[in-house]
Design an enzyme around this catalytic site. Structure first.
Site, PDB file in Angstrom:
ATOM      1  N   LYS A   1     -10.084  14.550 106.390  1.00  0.00           N
ATOM      2  CA  LYS A   1     -10.343  15.097 107.733  1.00  0.00           C
ATOM      3  C   LYS A   1      -9.162  14.812 108.675  1.00  0.00           C
ATOM      4  O   LYS A   1      -8.219  14.142 108.303  1.00  0.00           O
ATOM      5  CB  LYS A   1     -11.672  14.549 108.261  1.00  0.00           C
TER       6      LYS A   1
HETATM    7  C1  LIG Z   1     -16.837  16.740 105.562  1.00  0.00           C
HETATM    8  C2  LIG Z   1     -17.960  17.445 106.192  1.00  0.00           C
HETATM    9  C3  LIG Z   1     -19.190  16.810 106.441  1.00  0.00           C
HETATM   10  C4  LIG Z   1     -19.526  15.464 105.909  1.00  0.00           C
HETATM   11  O1  LIG Z   1     -18.664  14.470 106.322  1.00  0.00           O
HETATM   12  P1  LIG Z   1     -18.773  13.014 105.641  1.00  0.00           P
HETATM   13  O2  LIG Z   1     -18.067  12.121 106.611  1.00  0.00           O
HETATM   14  O3  LIG Z   1     -18.060  13.129 104.322  1.00  0.00           O
HETATM   15  O4  LIG Z   1     -20.193  12.699 105.479  1.00  0.00           O
HETATM   16  C5  LIG Z   1     -20.150  17.481 107.162  1.00  0.00           C
HETATM   17  N1  LIG Z   1     -19.950  18.738 107.595  1.00  0.00           N
HETATM   18  C6  LIG Z   1     -18.809  19.395 107.348  1.00  0.00           C
HETATM   19  C7  LIG Z   1     -18.649  20.777 107.882  1.00  0.00           C
HETATM   20  C8  LIG Z   1     -17.785  18.787 106.613  1.00  0.00           C
HETATM   21  O5  LIG Z   1     -16.667  19.462 106.329  1.00  0.00           O
END
Ligand SMILES: *Cc1c(COP(=O)(O)O)cnc(C)c1O
Length: 382
Positions: free
Chosen positions: A184
């Site tokens: 991210k």
């Molecule tokens: C990555 C992601 C999540 C989940 O994030 P985590 O921190 O891995 O739980 C939720 N929604 C979207 C759209 C994502 O891309």
């Protein structure tokens, strides 16, 4: 195996990030403590919401928001099928029903008109997902939700640092979930946060991250702290470690620089691919600022080559790619629920059929972007 010349994603972990984690390890506090609390305060400052609770994932943040609002069996939560499975999974974990509303062709984001058509007296929450970092139509969504007492929970896993009509993502809806997963826009390895305007709600969410205990481990073990605690409700184990929080604080300090790297790569992609008639490039809304988590191009229907073949050719040429997202209702576990047919969300399914996420990361050079574009152009023609 072909050697991968340019990966889909390369993390930016620098000496100051490593020092921050080393400092946390040397401090003797490994689990949730001072770094986690400081990270919460710094995130609140950054996103313009007064209350932030950090935890081990955005999945936990989404889940605990619904839990803290008391959403459960008999309730409905509206979200998009064009998302990562976590957004819908957490609704089902509460016992509520997930109701999908199709997306807009323009930006892959949930369509407010589809939301309006999906609202029933059982609707308790709406979860818009800011796909690729481009903000959803929040004013329209809030106009539907507010008069009906429906809560709005933003899935901002892609959107830290984005602006909607000049407002920071995190400062708009009832609550906003951020992800600090490895790929991210900023990372703690695994991690997440929930921003909100309601102090009691935020406190309850924080309590739910640690079994519903009345006082956290720090206060339990610190000098003068008591061994006695209560379990005030049946919580979960979703807390963020202090080592992860230390990395998060360091990453947050350089988020602007990380975003600049992404934006430069994106500008180069646009300049380079502008005239490629076989592709549809991402839309840009001049009133917003995207966080550019992803750069998703679409292979046009009738391009003479399909998306899967383009990806195969790019992989062969050593370029990493990905696809965001496989529409959630098409997964076998969702199909087994028997509530959705393939074809139910035609816009999502059509967007998915052509979508390719190109490599995008803060340290990507202009030469790397050009390389990806050359390979992509060749793959569209070979
Ligand atoms: C990555 C992601 C999540 C989940 O994030 P985590 O921190 O891995 O739980 C939720 N929604 C979207 C759209 C994502 O891309």
């Amino acid at each position: 195996m072909v050697e991968q010349r340019i990966p889909f994603f390369r993390p930016t972990i620098e000496d100051d990030d490593i020092e921050a984690v080393a400092g946390a390890l040397r401090s003797g506090w490994l689990t949730t403590a001072g770094n986690a609390r400081a990270f919460e305060a710094e995130l609140a400052e950054h996103c313009g919401a007064p209350f932030v609770a950090v935890m081990n994932s955005a999945t936990a943040a989404l889940h605990l928001a619904l839990e803290a609002w008391g959403i459960g069996p008999g309730d409905e939560v509206i979200t998009t099928p064009y998302t990562f499975c976590a957004t819908a999974n957490v609704v089902l974990h509460t016992g509520a029903d997930v109701v999908f509303a199709d997306v807009r062709e323009r930006d892959f984001n949930i369509d407010p008109e589809r939301i309006a058509a999906a609202i029933t007296p059982r609707t308790k929450a709406i979860i818009p997902v800011h796909f690729a970092g481009e903000p959803c139509a929040m004013d329209e969504i809030l106009a539907l939700a507010r008069p009906r007492g429906i809560m709005v929970l933003e899935d901002a896993a892609h959107a830290i640092g984005a602006l909607y009509r000049g407002r920071t993502i995190g400062s708009i809806a009832d609550a906003t979930a951020f992800s600090f997963y490895a790929t991210k826009n900023m990372t703690t390895g695994e991690g997440g946060a929930l921003a909100s305007f309601d102090e009691q709600f935020s406190e309850r969410v924080r309590k739910l991250t640690l079994h519903g205990m009345s006082r956290d481990a720090l206060r339990r073990y610190e000098a003068g702290g008591s061994w006695r605690y209560d379990v005030e409700e049946i919580g979960f184990k979703d807390n963020l470690t202090d080592t992860a929080a230390a990395l998060g604080r360091s990453q947050l300090r350089k988020l602007g620089q990380l975003q600049d790297g992404r934006t430069s790569a994106v500008e180069r992609y646009f300049a380079n691919l502008r005239d490629e008639e076989r592709l549809i490039l991402p839309s840009v809304d001049e009133e917003n600022r995207s966080a550019w988590h992803l750069f998703v191009v679409r292979v046009r229907e009738g391009a003479g080559v399909g998306r899967d073949e383009v990806i195969r050719r790019m992989t062969e040429a050593g370029i990493g790619t990905s696809v965001h997202f496989i529409p959630v209702h098409t997964f076998s576990a969702y199909q087994r629920l028997g509530r959705w047919k393939i074809g139910d969300f035609p816009v999502a399914e059509r967007l998915f059929a052509g979508a390719i996420s190109l490599p995008l990361f803060p340290s990507m050079t202009a030469a790397e972007v050009d390389d990806v574009c050359d390979v992509l152009r060749a793959a569209l023609r070979a």
